[in-house]
Design an enzyme around this catalytic site. Structure first.
Site, PDB file in Angstrom:
ATOM      1  CG  ASP A 128      -7.830   4.164   0.939  1.00  0.00           C
ATOM      2  OD1 ASP A 128      -7.734   2.929   0.779  1.00  0.00           O
ATOM      3  OD2 ASP A 128      -6.963   4.845   1.501  1.00  0.00           O
TER       4      ASP A 128
ATOM      5  CG  ASP B 106      -2.041   0.888   1.222  1.00  0.00           C
ATOM      6  OD1 ASP B 106      -2.264   1.540   0.189  1.00  0.00           O
ATOM      7  OD2 ASP B 106      -2.760   0.957   2.234  1.00  0.00           O
TER       8      ASP B 106
ATOM      9  CD  GLU C   3      -0.367   5.547  -3.570  1.00  0.00           C
ATOM     10  OE1 GLU C   3       0.226   5.749  -2.505  1.00  0.00           O
ATOM     11  OE2 GLU C   3      -1.174   4.630  -3.744  1.00  0.00           O
TER      12      GLU C   3
END
Lengths: 544, 982
Positions: B609, B533, B536
């Site tokens: 999300d 996760d 980015e």
């Protein structure tokens, strides 16, 4: 065809399964074929379909009710019975039949194809019996303690009943006393009422009352603001210590920095975690600079401590005393009025009664003029009456409480029909989890106390036992859970609450604490109050 | 100055939207995007006189000796002294690669994006011949020599034609602009902090009679250091952006360029009354509580765009790693203009010629690789929550599933398992016995997935961080120091996976056994797989919640150059690590939030999300489809929505969506109520249980579909245009879709209170059967909308006539426990009484399939005499080069060990839909008659609608589901099973 294919053919598909494989003893009688001419047939248990006997346990689901495949798992949502000879028979869902895993519940290995799972029933049965014995022993010991709890409840019953009796007596005598004092006060009041009424018209008094009301309102408002400020401060404190510099949220950052400035705290990111407390202490000292007060103005301390006193003044008494100070005393009070000062204390009530009666007669006859200080006497009498009345009320409350205690003692919704939980009323159990110590005071309140400083949060007050659907009041399952609700609200979340799950154990103790959802805690523990005496001798069902 | 004023406006106004839109840039807040759009509007204003300043220097043209490629100098009339190099080559499948770079510039443009994206160096076509003319160079290729590439010299323009029709045009609108490196002039006013300047001073006003202003404008808008909220981007290299127009003159629909929460057929952002005002943005970002209809950038970027029309499909892959904005316009309903504006990097565009959707997928898969064939269990149901709080919690959740007999394959642990969010390090207070816990899950043939994020807590007591420091593999600031940012673990550092030194080190961490002198994850087993996760990367205190663009990666490249690629390297390396921890290697499962072109080679993605709202449920389907088109087939969105507490109805509908997503996971935020399916009340609980069991019964279909995706790159879930390319009415449909090539068409309901819904049946003369009721519907040559029941327990699901579906109908606790279960075949006859289907099986976890340890069968129903013959064929033997991913099978033995291991697996039931009348008998090969049941009903061949006829053949008694046998169902109504010689 290649030879090895032929070799494999007899496997699973064609390996015949015994027709009663997976059938529980109670249904064995249903698994017999009937004759239809030369053919053996069988009727599904629900009677919906007739199938060839050969289709029973042939690893293909024919019956709508799934009854034709008790032993293969071919029909979903059915049950498979393993006999577990040497242990206890058990059902497993059809989804676990022939799935390649040996079911612990089927120690005989009958849930899988022959040869896959060993028969472990002997050792498992043995271990089970050992475990059962240990459990029985635990329950036996626990149930002894539980018996002592029940005995305690019986004692409590007597004690409370005694208490109730004595409280009732006390109330009777107090009621008499209150009635007597009320008479005196009423009398005194009737004497002074007229004069008082007149004096109350004084602009000074009216203004005083107005000031009083204003001050009272102001104090009330002030308190509300203080509470608001406190809770806002708490929220901001938690925001400050708990916020993740998440998403560079400028609004949060500004709020934190603003609060730090306002409250004179250092920026949280500058504070090293380890020496946090000391830094904060330092920062807090000297943050409140004393404001310059005008002469005569009250300090905050005075406001905090003396304002209530000021507001509690009996203005009527003051009004009556007022005259003494404004020079209305042309003649000193006659001895008659002040005689009480010379009367020994124990005799005072009788004397006062006598005096009042006498004076009123004399006044009535115009022999003496009403005394200026009669008002003071009046208020004293009233106070005596009020005090006595208050005591009466307290005693009555005690009685109510005692009666409630008595009624709860053997109430299934409270301390159980045997009163076995009464012993634990208010007993506080603790568990240290490192960062926090959790405390549950049974039937009262659960709390979370940080071990490294900070404020204690209420996790809720006792509300009820396990009143879930299908749970019978008073059953062991009913007493296996306590609910504590309406604890301190989580900022940005619900009010904290606790489900306390209990099971039989020889000690009253908390074992685990878990916050399964935010601010909702599951605490597990043991208590002897749940140890029912073991049924002797325990007979496992369907044991073969 | 427009930027600054609007920025101030944003700061001044409290914005009360769910997403913090002010945390993310709009085009007008990024100087290079502003410049790119300004260029386009100047071109628009002067459309008649506009001419690109870029031209090919014909004299410099050099064709390689093998004719494979040519290079040439390109000049810009604006800057005659600046040199550019052009390189054009055609791959052997017709893909045209066009590269343009500045030569001998002050600095080097980033040119490695393609090297990370491509699976291998593409093979160059050997039968191309370039013809150099006076004004252009051209070449034809393709089997029919109908595809032509023309590179025009002045101005530079690249055109791909098929059958004489323009398909793709680069620089047709003259918006190509490669900003060359330049030296910052001293004493520029921009040295003064921007906020100190008033509007006019913020830009350097160039001299009024600047000869380049017609093209570049008359100001240096944000050439040098750039301010964004409280951050300054130092931009030491100055302006280096790239603008390129790509036109599809004959295509009215474009798709792809994920990830955006938007419709599948991309809407306009420019031109006449555009749907969106901002271009589609590709800049991987942790867009907290993102909007359900927006061009805002999300977690991943794949710069691949498909263009489709009824008779042609093409695509472009723009291999750029920096922030990119894409404007889309439809000058006419049948054509599309796009402009791609990137912050840095070379021009490296792959023109993918098609001509069909499937051809495009195959061509793209040859470039960036196909979807990795997942471990079979990972197609089951995944149960996640932030967080299962301790090891007993995990055990209890598992026990609850088993108590309710609800299938589940994987339990997940979010960040709270890790002590102080130091990933790999268990919080022993709550997880005192991680190995026992994992083994308790494994005991039911299930797995665990545990999160590993890329931010490392900066404390020397954390061995992973310390080793990263010792190895010198952390990302650096512009000054060369270790970069520090804030994330879950507080003060954190980030591993620079562009640094090859990090690779072996990272792979070593996942070993489950101790290795002297270094950290290995001994507190894990081979049943622990990984969730990546925040890659980015998400950095709480960074600009746009990410990394400063002037940070430095390996090789001296700035973060801006590699930003969109960064997340892919993390999950790819993790995937390799998980693969390598066992010997022989097993297929890893790694879920990633951030991704780039090529990420599909290594795992799965999800849409991040999302919110527990109907809009997010609906857009999740479109996002999964967009990802699927872009190569990343193994995708899904969080069932239930990450944020919020969905009501039971919404949760049930979301499970229906999830059950038809390639990746099927339920997840929930830490602030939400628990919502595991067993917690639902009736009837919701039973409905969800049935949906989960439906998913499990269809796992053979999903796995077979994944095989195709892993070999050919064809998506697992397919939108209408892919399946019926000629049906224009289906081009914009994105709320119903197909499961691979199985013939299953599904339309999950994503609205509240629905009892019926409309389903579009495509333009063909075909029968469609309701999967559950067997109701037969008729489509029409012009397409048809039908209204079907869709109460809460119903998911509209149809079988296209002509399909054969293999399922396993016995409910089990987890998918590995179904391996010995028998199959059911659903034969849905088409109008002419034919049908076909496939089944692919292997061991599901190892790479033995690449050695031919597989079973891949085709089932066929066809008319034979007076009957129908149902037969089964070995597809591996028929297509050995097309059977498995990665390798062409050199040898294949139908009786391989895997096939032998499932020899006991049989077909227990055959269901035939749409027969005309009851068969007189059903026989297997060899003549043995088998039991059957026939329920009369509508026949496939007629025109009637209504419940179709159903033939149920009990236990055709083919002991091996196969393999070496086939069914025959001769008319007169016999189903004969005959031996299939091999």
């Amino acid at each position: 065809m290649v030879p090895w294919v032929l070799l494999l053919l007899p496997l699973s598909a064609f390996s015949a399964v015994d027709k009663t494989h997976g059938v529980p003893p109670s249904l064995l009688a249903s698994y017999v074929p009937t004759k239809d001419g030369s053919q053996e047939i069988w009727t599904c248990i629900d009677g919906s379909k007739v199938i060839p006997w050969s289709a029973v346990n042939d690893d293909y689901c024919d019956c709508p009710d799934g009854s034709d495949e008790p032993g293969t798992g071919a029909c979903p949502n059915t049950r498979f019975y393993c006999r577990n000879e040497g242990h206890i028979g058990a059902f497993i869902p059809s989804s676990r039949v022939r799935d390649g895993l040996c079911e612990p519940a089927c120690c005989d290995g009958s849930d899988e194809e022959p040869g896959v799972c060993p028969n472990k029933c002997k050792e498992i049965g043995e271990a089970y019996r050992v475990k059962q014995a240990a459990e029985r022993k635990l329950r036996k010991t626990g149930s002894k303690i539980r018996s002592s709890y029940i005995a305690f409840a019986q004692k409590e019953k007597k004690r409370i009943e005694g208490e109730i009796a004595s409280l009732e007596n006390e109330i009777v005598s107090r009621e008499k006393e209150v009635a007597r004092l009320k008479d005196i006060a009423d009398h005194a009041e009737s004497l002074s009422a007229t004069a008082l009424e007149q004096k109350k018209q004084s602009p000074l008094y009216q203004s005083l009352l107005a000031h009083h009301r204003a001050l009272k309102s102001l104090q009330c408002e002030h308190k509300k603001h203080l509470e608001r400020e406190k809770s806002l401060g708490d929220i901001l404190d938690r925001l400050r210590t708990g916020y993740n510099p998440n998403y560079q949220d400028m609004a949060v950052l500004e709020a934190v920095r603003g609060w730090e400035f306002h409250a004179g705290l250092p920026h949280i990111n500058d504070v090293k975690k380890d020496d946090e407390p000391s830094t904060e202490d330092e920062s807090e000292t000297g943050k409140d600079e004393e404001e310059e007060l005008e002469p005569g103005m009250w300090t905050p301390q005075q406001l905090e401590h003396q304002l209530d006193e000021l507001l509690d003044q009996d203005y009527e008494s003051l009004l009556l005393e007022h005259d003494k100070h404004v020079g209305a005393t042309e003649h000193s009070d006659s001895l008659l009025y002040n005689l009480s000062a010379y009367v020994p204390e124990p005799l005072l009530p009788q004397f006062e009664a006598f005096q009042n009666a006498l004076v009123s007669w004399l006044e009535l006859l115009g022999i003496v003029k009403p005394s200026k200080s009669d008002a003071a006497d009046d208020s004293r009498a009233k106070k005596a009456y009020n005090d006595a009345d208050h005591s009466l009320k307290l005693t009555r409350d005690e009685l109510t409480k005692a009666k409630e205690d008595l009624s709860r003692l053997f109430d299934s919704n409270w301390y159980g029909k045997d009163g076995e939980w009464k012993k634990l009323d208010g007993t506080c159990l603790e568990k240290d989890t490192g960062d926090y110590t959790y405390e549950v005071c049974l039937f009262d309140e659960a709390r979370q106390k940080p071990n490294k400083g900070g404020s204690t949060f209420s996790l809720g007050r006792f509300a009820h036992w396990n009143n879930g659907p299908g749970v019978e009041v008073g059953s062991p399952e009913y007493y296996s859970k306590q609910f504590y609700i309406h604890g301190t609200k989580c900022w940005n979340g619900p009010q904290r609450s606790v489900v306390l799950e209990l099971e039989c154990g020889t000690e009253n103790a908390l074992h685990t604490i878990a916050e399964l959802e935010k601010c909702e805690y599951k605490i597990t523990g043991t208590t002897p109050a749940l140890c029912l005496p073991p049924d002797e001798p325990e007979k496992p069902r369907e044991e073969l | 100055m427009r930027a600054l004023s609007s920025l101030l406006l944003l700061v001044a106004l409290p914005v009360a939207l769910s997403v913090k839109t002010q945390d993310f840039k709009t085009c007008s807040q990024a100087s290079f995007c502003r410049r790119g759009r300004a260029l386009a509007s100047r071109a628009q204003e002067n459309v008649s006189s506009w001419k690109s300043p870029y031209s090919v220097d014909a004299d410099s043209l050099a064709i390689s000796s093998d004719q494979a490629l040519f290079t040439a100098r390109v000049k810009s009339s604006l800057y005659p002294d600046i040199k550019f190099g052009l390189d054009v080559r055609v791959h052997d499948d017709g893909v045209v690669r066009v590269r343009l770079d500045e030569i001998d510039g002050l600095r080097k443009r980033y040119d490695e994006a393609a090297s990370w994206a491509l699976v291998a160096e593409p093979k160059i076509s050997q039968d191309i011949k370039w013809t150099v003319g006076k004004n252009e160079v051209r070449a034809t290729h393709g089997k029919k020599k109908d595809v032509e590439v023309i590179v025009a010299f002045e101005p530079l323009k690249v055109t791909l034609l098929r059958g004489g029709k323009e398909q793709v045009v680069l620089n047709g609108r003259g918006l190509l602009h490669m900003e060359h490196f330049r030296t910052k002039l001293a004493a520029q006013p921009s040295d003064i902090p921007e906020e100190a300047l008033d509007a006019e001073d913020a830009q350097t006003v160039l001299s009024a009679n600047n000869p380049r202003s017609w093209f570049e404008g008359d100001s240096e808008d944000g050439y040098w250091d750039e301010q964004w909220l409280s951050w300054t981007d130092s931009k030491p290299k100055g302006p280096e952006s790239l603008s390129l127009d790509i036109t599809f003159p004959n295509h009215g629909h474009v798709y792809g360029i994920p990830q955006h929460a938007t419709s599948l057929s991309l809407r306009t952002t420019t031109g006449e009354s555009p749907y969106y005002t901002d271009p589609y943005r590709l800049y991987n970002a942790d867009t907290f509580e993102y909007l359900a209809d927006s061009t805002m950038s999300l977690y991943g970027s794949i710069p691949l765009m498909h263009a489709h029309s009824a008779d042609s499909t093409v695509a472009v892959f723009n291999a750029v790693g920096s922030e990119t904005w894409i404007d889309i316009a439809h000058p006419t309903p049948k054509s599309t203009e796009t402009q791609w504006i990137s912050e840095s990097g070379i021009l490296d565009v792959f023109i993918i010629p098609g001509p069909t959707p499937e051809a495009v997928f195959e061509q793209y898969a040859r470039l960036t690789g196909a979807q990795a064939l997942p471990a079979d269990w990972s197609l089951g149901y995944h149960q996640c929550r932030w967080n299962y709080v301790n090891s007993d919690d995990v055990r209890q959740v598992q026990a609850k599933f088993d108590e309710e007999d609800i299938p589940v394959d994987v339990f997940w642990l979010d960040i709270e398992y890790a002590e102080e969010h130091k990933y790999f390090i268990w919080d022993k207070k709550n997880f005192p016995d991680p190995l026992d816990m994992v083994n308790d899950v494994s005991a039911n043939a299930r797995k665990m997935v545990v999160i590993i994020d890329p931010h490392l807590k900066r404390t020397s007591s954390y061995p992973v961080y310390q080793e990263a420091v010792d190895n010198g593999v952390l990302v650096k600031t512009k000054d060369g120091n270790e970069y520090e940012g804030w994330c879950w673990s507080g003060s954190s550092a980030w591993v620079d996976f562009f640094n090859p030194t990090s690779w072996d080190w990272w792979k070593g961490l996942f070993k489950t056994y101790p290795i002297e002198g270094k950290f290995t994850w001994v507190d894990s087993t081979e049943d622990v797989h990984i969730w990546n996760d925040m890659n980015e990367p998400a950095i709480f205190n960074g600009p746009e919640i990410s990394m400063p663009r002037d940070n430095i990666h390996h090789g001296g490249w700035e973060h801006r150059d590699v930003h969109n690629i960064n997340g892919m390297l993390f999950s790819n390396l993790t995937s390799q690590a998980v693969m390598a921890r066992s010997d022989p290697p097993k297929r890893p499962f790694v879920l990633t939030r951030s991704f780039y072109a090529g990420s599909q080679r290594f795992g799965a993605m999800w849409t991040g999300d999302n919110l527990g709202s109907w809009e997010h449920m609906a857009v999740g389907i479109k996002m999964v489809l967009a990802n699927s088109l872009s190569g990343f087939a193994f995708s899904g969105s969080d069932v239930g929505g990450f944020f919020g507490n969905p009501e039971p109805e919404m949760l049930v509908r979301w499970y229906q969506v999830g059950a038809f997503s390639p990746f099927f996971r339920a997840h929930a935020h830490i602030d939400t109520k628990r919502r595991e399916p067993y917690l639902l009340d009736e009837p919701y609980k039973s409905i969800v249980k049935d949906i989960l069991r439906l998913r499990y019964s269809m796992l053979p279909i999903w796995y077979t579909t994944f095989r195709e995706a892993s070999v050919r790159g064809i998506p697992v879930v397919r939108p209408h245009y892919v399946v019926i390319p000629h049906d224009e009415k289906g081009f914009a449909i994105d709320d119903q879709f197909w499961v691979g090539g199985s013939g299953l068409l599904v339309k999950p309901v994503t609205e509240k209170g629905v009892t019926e819904t409309t389903v579009y049946l495509p333009a063909e003369d075909q029968v469609y059967y309701d999967y559950f009721t067997h109701q037969a519907y008729r489509s029409a040559p012009k397409g048809k909308n039908i209204t079907v029941p869709a109460a809460l327990h119903q998911v509209p699901l149809f079988i296209r006539g002509g399909s054969i579906l293999p399922t396993r109908e016995r409910p089990r606790r987890s998918s590995p426990l179904m391996k010995k279960d028998p199959f059911t075949l659903r034969v849905a006859l088409d109008k002419s009484g034919n049908a076909r289907g496939e089944l692919y099986l292997d061991d599901g976890v190892t790479y033995n399939h690449r050695e031919g340890q597989i079973v891949w069968r085709e089932f066929k129903a066809s008319k034979a005499g007076k009957g129908i013959k149902l037969s089964s064929h070995d597809l591996v033997r028929a297509k050995p080069t097309d059977a498995v991913d990665g390798v062409a099978l050199a040898s294949y033995n139908p009786t391989n060990d895997f096939a032998k291991s499932i020899a006991g697996v049989r077909v227990e039931k055959v269901v035939v839909l749409g027969l005309e009348k009851k068969p007189t008998s059903v026989k297997v090969a060899g003549g043995k008659e088998v039991t059957f049941e026939f329920i009369p009903g509508v026949a496939a061949s007629g025109k009637k609608e209504g419940v179709s006829s159903v033939l149920i053949i009990k236990d055709p008694a083919i002991p091996e589901m196969h393999l070496y046998s086939c069914f025959r169902m001769p008319f007169g109504f016999v189903l004969v099973l005959a031996s299939d010689p091999f």
